[in-house]
Motif scaffolding. Structure first.
Motif, PDB file in Angstrom:
ATOM      1  N   VAL A  98       0.972  -1.175   0.035  1.00  0.00           N
ATOM      2  CA  VAL A  98       0.026  -0.124  -0.056  1.00  0.00           C
ATOM      3  C   VAL A  98       0.997   1.229   0.062  1.00  0.00           C
ATOM      4  CG1 VAL A  98      -1.555   1.287   1.351  1.00  0.00           C
ATOM      5  CG2 VAL A  98      -2.054  -1.043   1.089  1.00  0.00           C
ATOM      6  N   PHE A  99       1.912   1.212   0.817  1.00  0.00           N
ATOM      7  CA  PHE A  99       2.808   2.444   0.605  1.00  0.00           C
ATOM      8  C   PHE A  99       3.949   2.452  -0.199  1.00  0.00           C
ATOM      9  CE2 PHE A  99       0.703   3.079   4.813  1.00  0.00           C
ATOM     10  CZ  PHE A  99       0.795   4.484   4.763  1.00  0.00           C
ATOM     11  N   MET A 100       3.845   1.431  -1.175  1.00  0.00           N
ATOM     12  CA  MET A 100       4.977   1.476  -2.368  1.00  0.00           C
ATOM     13  C   MET A 100       4.688   2.890  -3.261  1.00  0.00           C
ATOM     14  SD  MET A 100       5.712  -1.145  -5.310  1.00  0.00           S
ATOM     15  CE  MET A 100       5.794  -2.647  -3.950  1.00  0.00           C
ATOM     16  N   ALA A 101       5.958   3.519  -3.439  1.00  0.00           N
ATOM     17  CA  ALA A 101       5.911   4.706  -4.052  1.00  0.00           C
ATOM     18  C   ALA A 101       5.082   4.688  -5.208  1.00  0.00           C
ATOM     19  CB  ALA A 101       7.350   5.245  -4.187  1.00  0.00           C
ATOM     20  N   SER A 138      11.492  -0.164   7.193  1.00  0.00           N
ATOM     21  CA  SER A 138      12.119  -0.189   5.776  1.00  0.00           C
ATOM     22  C   SER A 138      11.322   0.728   4.939  1.00  0.00           C
ATOM     23  CB  SER A 138      12.231  -1.286   5.116  1.00  0.00           C
ATOM     24  OG  SER A 138      10.827  -2.110   5.086  1.00  0.00           O
ATOM     25  N   ILE A 139      10.231   1.295   5.149  1.00  0.00           N
ATOM     26  CA  ILE A 139       9.530   2.106   4.339  1.00  0.00           C
ATOM     27  C   ILE A 139       9.289   3.587   5.012  1.00  0.00           C
ATOM     28  CG2 ILE A 139       7.328   2.278   3.003  1.00  0.00           C
ATOM     29  CD1 ILE A 139       7.006  -0.585   3.062  1.00  0.00           C
ATOM     30  N   PRO A 140      10.193   4.507   4.579  1.00  0.00           N
ATOM     31  CA  PRO A 140       9.880   5.597   5.397  1.00  0.00           C
ATOM     32  C   PRO A 140       8.434   6.291   5.352  1.00  0.00           C
ATOM     33  CG  PRO A 140      11.938   5.788   3.869  1.00  0.00           C
ATOM     34  CD  PRO A 140      10.963   4.422   3.745  1.00  0.00           C
ATOM     35  N   ALA A 141       7.564   6.061   4.160  1.00  0.00           N
ATOM     36  CA  ALA A 141       6.483   6.708   4.155  1.00  0.00           C
ATOM     37  C   ALA A 141       5.528   6.269   5.137  1.00  0.00           C
ATOM     38  CB  ALA A 141       5.978   6.537   2.757  1.00  0.00           C
ATOM     39  N   LEU A 144       6.566   7.390   8.560  1.00  0.00           N
ATOM     40  CA  LEU A 144       5.865   8.819   8.901  1.00  0.00           C
ATOM     41  C   LEU A 144       4.613   8.920   9.262  1.00  0.00           C
ATOM     42  CD1 LEU A 144       6.718  11.665   8.910  1.00  0.00           C
ATOM     43  CD2 LEU A 144       6.486  11.805   6.361  1.00  0.00           C
ATOM     44  N   ALA A 145       3.816   8.101   8.433  1.00  0.00           N
ATOM     45  CA  ALA A 145       2.340   8.492   8.506  1.00  0.00           C
ATOM     46  C   ALA A 145       1.906   7.972   9.780  1.00  0.00           C
ATOM     47  CB  ALA A 145       1.828   7.491   7.357  1.00  0.00           C
ATOM     48  N   LEU A 146       2.679   6.809  10.488  1.00  0.00           N
ATOM     49  CA  LEU A 146       2.213   6.294  11.718  1.00  0.00           C
ATOM     50  C   LEU A 146       2.602   7.028  12.679  1.00  0.00           C
ATOM     51  CD1 LEU A 146       3.640   2.456  11.427  1.00  0.00           C
ATOM     52  CD2 LEU A 146       1.410   3.025  11.433  1.00  0.00           C
TER      53      LEU A 146
END
Length: 205
Positions: A98-101, A138-141, A144-146
């Motif tokens: 879901v958070f894949m760029a 491993s997924i900055p986005a 950050l959302a959390l």
């Protein structure tokens, strides 16, 4: 200018969707004829896909072909699965997808973050969220959302205390559930390390 393949498709009346997963295409076609689709579609020779992940792919495909009603249905099915399967590794895998760029998954991102924050206490206490923590790290986005979602919780919420990360040079502030055991690990969305509840509460804000 149309390619030779496009012209052949137009002449034959057959459209080939070579870039898309046949399982997901089958779900899209099912929706076009029945206004619904199964989350457990099977195609000979194709590896089965976990339903929660399947819904993400359907949502993305629906956006690609401008089918908002199908995208909305996929988002609803995804939420229903996530609310039941948040302890499973498949939820973490779905969160990563879901958070894949570049993917148009805003509604699904909201679901992932809301559920992860809502169950943060149970997941940390039961140590069943290690895979999710690895994914979030491993997924900055996603991290950050959390953090943004958790920071939005009011300081007066029952059982929560605003604390600063115990690791040097990390200034991340997070709400810690004081009902957890003192040695329970709490993951930091900033430095991606883990402090115990006892360590967090040494730096109350």
């Amino acid at each position: 200018m149309a390619s030779e393949a496009d012209l052949q498709e137009a002449q034959q009346g057959i459209i080939t969707l070579e870039e898309d997963n046949p399982l997901v295409i089958a779900a899209m076609l099912s929706y076009m004829y029945t206004c619904d689709y199964s989350e457990e579609v099977k195609v000979d020779g194709m590896e089965d896909m976990m339903p929660i992940l399947f819904n993400v792919h359907v949502h993305v495909l629906a956006d690609k072909y401008d089918m908002p009603d199908l995208a909305e249905m996929a988002a609803k099915k995804f939420k229903e699965r996530a609310e039941k399967e948040w302890k499973d590794a498949s939820f973490a895998d779905a969160a990563a997808l879901v958070f894949m760029a570049g993917l148009p998954t805003a509604p699904l991102r909201e679901v992932v973050v809301a559920i992860a924050v809502a169950h943060a206490g149970e997941l940390n206490k039961d140590m069943v969220d290690l895979h999710f923590h690895k994914v979030a790290s491993s997924i900055p986005a996603l991290g950050l959302a959390l953090w943004r979602k958790q920071s939005a919780v009011t300081v007066h919420a029952s059982g929560l205390q605003l604390c600063e990360c115990a690791f040097r040079h990390c200034t991340t502030r997070m709400y810690v559930d004081l009902s957890l055991e003192k040695e329970a690990p709490v993951w930091c969305s900033g430095c991606k390390r883990t402090n115990t509840v006892r360590e967090w509460t040494q730096y109350k804000v």
